[in-house]
Every structure is written in structure tokens, then in C-alpha cells.
Design a protein around this motif. Sequence first.
Motif, PDB file in Angstrom:
ATOM      1  N   PHE A  93       0.765  -1.135  -0.183  1.00 40.53           N
ATOM      2  CA  PHE A  93      -0.083   0.164  -0.061  1.00 40.53           C
ATOM      3  C   PHE A  93       0.704   1.313   0.074  1.00 40.53           C
ATOM      4  O   PHE A  93       0.631   2.064  -0.670  1.00 40.53           O
ATOM      5  CB  PHE A  93      -0.751  -0.051   1.229  1.00 40.53           C
ATOM      6  CG  PHE A  93      -1.840   1.004   1.283  1.00 40.53           C
ATOM      7  CD1 PHE A  93      -3.158   0.913   0.671  1.00 40.53           C
ATOM      8  CD2 PHE A  93      -1.471   2.420   1.809  1.00 40.53           C
ATOM      9  CE1 PHE A  93      -4.044   1.880   0.734  1.00 40.53           C
ATOM     10  CE2 PHE A  93      -2.454   3.410   2.012  1.00 40.53           C
ATOM     11  CZ  PHE A  93      -3.648   3.306   1.453  1.00 40.53           C
ATOM     12  N   LEU A  94       1.971   1.159   0.824  1.00 44.72           N
ATOM     13  CA  LEU A  94       2.803   2.551   0.932  1.00 44.72           C
ATOM     14  C   LEU A  94       3.488   2.525  -0.492  1.00 44.72           C
ATOM     15  O   LEU A  94       3.925   3.757  -0.695  1.00 44.72           O
ATOM     16  CB  LEU A  94       3.551   2.291   2.200  1.00 44.72           C
ATOM     17  CG  LEU A  94       2.583   2.612   3.457  1.00 44.72           C
ATOM     18  CD1 LEU A  94       3.726   2.608   4.655  1.00 44.72           C
ATOM     19  CD2 LEU A  94       1.869   4.120   3.663  1.00 44.72           C
ATOM     20  N   ALA A  95       4.026   1.390  -0.672  1.00 43.90           N
ATOM     21  CA  ALA A  95       4.932   1.531  -1.885  1.00 43.90           C
ATOM     22  C   ALA A  95       4.148   2.192  -3.206  1.00 43.90           C
ATOM     23  O   ALA A  95       4.641   2.854  -3.912  1.00 43.90           O
ATOM     24  CB  ALA A  95       5.390   0.067  -2.141  1.00 43.90           C
ATOM     25  N   ARG A  96       2.907   1.454  -3.432  1.00 44.63           N
ATOM     26  CA  ARG A  96       2.037   1.932  -4.513  1.00 44.63           C
ATOM     27  C   ARG A  96       1.684   3.761  -4.010  1.00 44.63           C
ATOM     28  O   ARG A  96       1.719   4.244  -5.061  1.00 44.63           O
ATOM     29  CB  ARG A  96       0.596   1.251  -4.403  1.00 44.63           C
ATOM     30  CG  ARG A  96      -0.321   1.514  -5.285  1.00 44.63           C
ATOM     31  CD  ARG A  96      -1.375   2.568  -5.043  1.00 44.63           C
ATOM     32  NE  ARG A  96      -1.739   2.308  -3.804  1.00 44.63           N
ATOM     33  CZ  ARG A  96      -2.263   3.540  -2.879  1.00 44.63           C
ATOM     34  NH1 ARG A  96      -2.300   4.637  -3.449  1.00 44.63           N
ATOM     35  NH2 ARG A  96      -2.806   3.190  -1.807  1.00 44.63           N
ATOM     36  N   GLN A  97       1.396   3.949  -3.150  1.00 47.79           N
ATOM     37  CA  GLN A  97       1.117   5.395  -2.722  1.00 47.79           C
ATOM     38  C   GLN A  97       2.101   6.224  -3.066  1.00 47.79           C
ATOM     39  O   GLN A  97       2.004   7.466  -3.471  1.00 47.79           O
ATOM     40  CB  GLN A  97       0.982   5.529  -1.376  1.00 47.79           C
ATOM     41  CG  GLN A  97       0.219   6.728  -0.750  1.00 47.79           C
ATOM     42  CD  GLN A  97      -0.353   6.874   0.614  1.00 47.79           C
ATOM     43  OE1 GLN A  97      -1.500   6.595   0.935  1.00 47.79           O
ATOM     44  NE2 GLN A  97       0.512   6.695   1.707  1.00 47.79           N
ATOM     45  N   ALA A  98       3.460   5.802  -2.663  1.00 57.79           N
ATOM     46  CA  ALA A  98       4.687   6.614  -3.088  1.00 57.79           C
ATOM     47  C   ALA A  98       4.686   6.989  -4.461  1.00 57.79           C
ATOM     48  O   ALA A  98       5.260   7.934  -4.969  1.00 57.79           O
ATOM     49  CB  ALA A  98       6.099   6.016  -2.302  1.00 57.79           C
ATOM     50  N   VAL A  99       4.472   5.793  -5.301  1.00 59.85           N
ATOM     51  CA  VAL A  99       4.701   5.973  -6.751  1.00 59.85           C
ATOM     52  C   VAL A  99       3.716   6.799  -7.381  1.00 59.85           C
ATOM     53  O   VAL A  99       3.818   7.597  -8.101  1.00 59.85           O
ATOM     54  CB  VAL A  99       4.663   4.518  -7.568  1.00 59.85           C
ATOM     55  CG1 VAL A  99       4.604   4.718  -8.735  1.00 59.85           C
ATOM     56  CG2 VAL A  99       5.924   3.541  -7.152  1.00 59.85           C
ATOM     57  N   GLU A 100       2.424   6.484  -7.018  1.00 57.99           N
ATOM     58  CA  GLU A 100       1.181   6.982  -7.291  1.00 57.99           C
ATOM     59  C   GLU A 100       1.255   8.759  -7.286  1.00 57.99           C
ATOM     60  O   GLU A 100       0.844   9.341  -8.010  1.00 57.99           O
ATOM     61  CB  GLU A 100       0.057   6.655  -6.568  1.00 57.99           C
ATOM     62  CG  GLU A 100      -1.416   7.236  -7.159  1.00 57.99           C
ATOM     63  CD  GLU A 100      -2.713   7.183  -6.287  1.00 57.99           C
ATOM     64  OE1 GLU A 100      -3.587   7.162  -6.742  1.00 57.99           O
ATOM     65  OE2 GLU A 100      -2.137   7.184  -4.641  1.00 57.99           O
ATOM     66  N   SER A 101       1.838   8.978  -5.775  1.00 55.94           N
ATOM     67  CA  SER A 101       1.962  10.560  -5.521  1.00 55.94           C
ATOM     68  C   SER A 101       2.937  11.160  -6.435  1.00 55.94           C
ATOM     69  O   SER A 101       2.803  12.603  -6.303  1.00 55.94           O
ATOM     70  CB  SER A 101       2.059  10.613  -4.096  1.00 55.94           C
ATOM     71  OG  SER A 101       3.337  10.179  -3.880  1.00 55.94           O
ATOM     72  N   GLY A 102       3.822  10.488  -6.861  1.00 56.42           N
ATOM     73  CA  GLY A 102       5.034  11.005  -7.719  1.00 56.42           C
ATOM     74  C   GLY A 102       6.053  11.485  -6.832  1.00 56.42           C
ATOM     75  O   GLY A 102       7.069  11.944  -7.361  1.00 56.42           O
ATOM     76  N   LEU A 103       6.126  10.790  -5.701  1.00 60.76           N
ATOM     77  CA  LEU A 103       7.243  10.992  -4.841  1.00 60.76           C
ATOM     78  C   LEU A 103       8.628  10.154  -5.250  1.00 60.76           C
ATOM     79  O   LEU A 103       9.598  10.717  -5.048  1.00 60.76           O
ATOM     80  CB  LEU A 103       6.987  10.599  -3.103  1.00 60.76           C
ATOM     81  CG  LEU A 103       7.987  10.583  -2.186  1.00 60.76           C
ATOM     82  CD1 LEU A 103       8.396  12.026  -2.007  1.00 60.76           C
ATOM     83  CD2 LEU A 103       7.385   9.651  -0.915  1.00 60.76           C
ATOM     84  N   VAL A 104       8.223   9.065  -5.891  1.00 62.49           N
ATOM     85  CA  VAL A 104       9.243   8.192  -6.590  1.00 62.49           C
ATOM     86  C   VAL A 104       8.882   7.655  -7.583  1.00 62.49           C
ATOM     87  O   VAL A 104       7.465   7.677  -7.942  1.00 62.49           O
ATOM     88  CB  VAL A 104       9.775   7.149  -5.515  1.00 62.49           C
ATOM     89  CG1 VAL A 104      10.319   7.613  -3.927  1.00 62.49           C
ATOM     90  CG2 VAL A 104       8.619   5.866  -5.382  1.00 62.49           C
ATOM     91  N   GLU A 105       9.687   7.023  -8.468  1.00 61.61           N
ATOM     92  CA  GLU A 105       9.318   6.408  -9.664  1.00 61.61           C
ATOM     93  C   GLU A 105       9.102   4.662  -9.653  1.00 61.61           C
ATOM     94  O   GLU A 105       8.549   4.256 -10.558  1.00 61.61           O
ATOM     95  CB  GLU A 105      10.102   6.719 -10.913  1.00 61.61           C
ATOM     96  CG  GLU A 105      10.217   8.282 -11.277  1.00 61.61           C
ATOM     97  CD  GLU A 105       9.042   8.664 -11.640  1.00 61.61           C
ATOM     98  OE1 GLU A 105       8.185   7.917 -12.605  1.00 61.61           O
ATOM     99  OE2 GLU A 105       8.244   9.770 -11.100  1.00 61.61           O
ATOM    100  N   CYS A 106       9.990   4.388  -8.831  1.00 63.13           N
ATOM    101  CA  CYS A 106      10.102   2.948  -8.461  1.00 63.13           C
ATOM    102  C   CYS A 106      10.378   2.618  -7.004  1.00 63.13           C
ATOM    103  O   CYS A 106      11.225   3.236  -6.415  1.00 63.13           O
ATOM    104  CB  CYS A 106      11.292   2.346  -9.352  1.00 63.13           C
ATOM    105  SG  CYS A 106      11.629   0.552  -9.260  1.00 63.13           S
TER     106      CYS A 106
END
Length: 397
Positions: A93-106
Motif C-alpha cells: 500500500f505504501l509503496a504504491r502510494q509513493a509511486v502514485e503520488s509522484g514521490l518516487v518512480e520505483c
Amino acid sequence: MTQMKRAVHVVGVGMIPFTKPGACDPYHVMGARAARLALEDAGVDYQHVQQAYVGYVYGDSTAGQAAIYGVGLTGIPVFNLNNNCSSGSSALFLARQAVESGLVECAIALGFEQMVPGALKGAYDDRPSPMARFVDTMTAQQGYQPDAPRAAQFFGGAGQDYIEQYGIRADTFGRISVKARQHAARNPLAVFRQTLTLEEVMASPTVFGPLTRYQCCPPTCGAAAAIVCSEPFARKHGLDRRVVIAAQAMTTDTPSTFDSGDMRKVVGYDMTAAAARQVYEAAGVGPEDLDVVELHDCFSANELITYEALGLTPEGTAEKFIVDGDNTYGGRVVTNPSGGLLSKGHPLGATGLAQCAELVWQLRGQADQRQVAGARNALQHNLGLGGACVVTLYQAA
């Protein structure tokens, strides 16, 4: 609840064979191995991973780093998560959220567990248990048996409440374990691959209420991981974009857990139903659109009540759903093709990511003997008492 704002793809998954306690490598070795398998599956160099989220229950602080360091020492943030049996999907959930938000790419989500034989126990006896309110609620409703495993009392009690409300046969729960073993027989990564008859399931020792031994998941060791990334990252690196996380929701307890007088709600029925509703609404699909489901069958009783909480069958109809074979191949929706927690095994922190791996393989058409023909919509349900529930919808892009 999350409606996807930026496409998040699951581009790589990895899972090691699950084993009985005592037959596994140390947790950090298992974790690093699963992470490397996911990176290899994705075709991504670890240098491109920007954050790591690691779920486990029985381990010291920074155990996540100990596992991730076995893959590389790149200095990235590593977050350690403990949400009981939903720890792995909480990491996702948190990994997906980080990518979805644009915080990270991978990002990578990793889960592992090195368990010991026997029933689950708390790690501390000198402070209040986070499960105290749940135990008090259960005790007020059905009493407490010191000689029976606590988790079995929760879920066995939920099964007993269902029997009392709808008058189903006790061996209906047993049929779920028979199906689990049939599915696991096709899964080389599962811990229990020997099939069982309904008579064998029901003749095994009673644990609590309608639950017999073969209707309870075993303590298990194992690890699994997933690589998630943005669509631009996937395009840039030529990665497999066939699987997207279409919607994901995480819920925790509400007052009904403690004041409904229904053990099904104590073990997360309402958390599950709320998370599922949010996911269906966000993705614009319904339970009738699902092809394959990996759900949290820690006990056969929980699989039965979860059918209804997820909307796979109307309330009070789960027995017919099971007897008619609508929960397996040739039926309406294949549930737990991996063998589920009952037969694949339940290494607590790894479970959510093992479910993810199975569904990604299904949507790619890579599930071999377990393949659900034409799978396009895959739902994951991962539950932890205490409590947290994560429901995730994966779609073939």
C-alpha cells in the motif's frame, strides 16, 4: 480509499518456496532472496529502486534493513511495517502510494517471516496487549478457553456465529480446506501439497468450534516481494506493463467491531466490506466482474465469511456458493488458486506479497497448472486483527 491518479504498475514479483518452521534460512536471507527474484522478474537494477517498504511481525526493529542490505547498500529509505497478518499488503500500500503520488518512480515492497512451531503468541508480557480490547470483546460474547489457540477462538467463534444465524452444516467449512489442498497441489511453492478428503479434514482433531486442525493455517516461514513503478519509468526501461493496480483501500476497525455482538465483525467483516466497497467504486467494477481472488483464509471460517464481505455471494448464501463449486475452477470466481493461507502457508509478513505474486502471475498468464483462463480482474484481500484490512484490485492493462 485510493482511486488511482497516476498509473502504478506491478512490474516484478518474487516468492520463495514456503516451508515449515525450522526448515528455512534466516529471515534476512529469505527476504533478500525474494527481493532479488522480484528485481530479476522486473528486469530492474536495484540501483533504480528509490524506497523500500518491508513488512514482518516477529522481528526486531530494522530487520527490514538487514534483509534489504543483502540486495544492496544504496542508502535509500527503508520503512519497517508491522500490521499483524496484513503487514505485507501494508508495505505494498505504501509503496504504491509513493509511486502514485509522484514521490518516487520505483519502489519495492518486501515481506518475510521466520516463525516458530505452535500457535501465535505475543512477544511481551510486561505491558498491555494491543489485542486486549478484542480479547475482552470476544470473552464477553463467547467466553475464553485458555487451552485453545487464541486466533482459533476468534475465527472459530465467527464460524459458530454464522452457523447459528444461517443453519449451515459444519462440514461446509471443511470443504474449503479440501479445495485449498486441491489448489495447492498445483503450486510448487506451497508448503502443503498433499490433497485431503472431506472425511480426513473433518476427522482431524477439533481446535475450536467448527474448526478442525486441517481448517487452520500452519505456522510458516517464507518471503515475497513486488516491484512497483510509474508508467513513464516502465516505458523508459522497457518493463512489463501488463499489470496495473487499478484501486486499493486500507481500512481499520470501527465501533461495530466491538459493539455488534457478532464475532464475524470482531474478526474484520466490516473492515473487509468497507475496503471492498471503496475499491469497487474507485475502479468502476463489481464483484461480478472478478475472475480470480486471493483472500485471507487463515481459517476456513474466515474464507466463508469473506466471500460475503467481498460481495462474491449475497449474505447467507455462502454454503450454496461452496457446495455448487462457484469458488473454484469451472465456477463463478476462482478463490485462492495458490492454495491460500490454509495450504500455501501463512508466513505473516510475507502473505500479502505472496498473494500479490500469485495474482500478477494469473494476469500475465504465467500461473501454469493454476492458470485461470482469461483472467483480467484480480482481487486481493489481506486482513490483520488489531486491526487492518487491505483490498487491492489488479487489472490486466
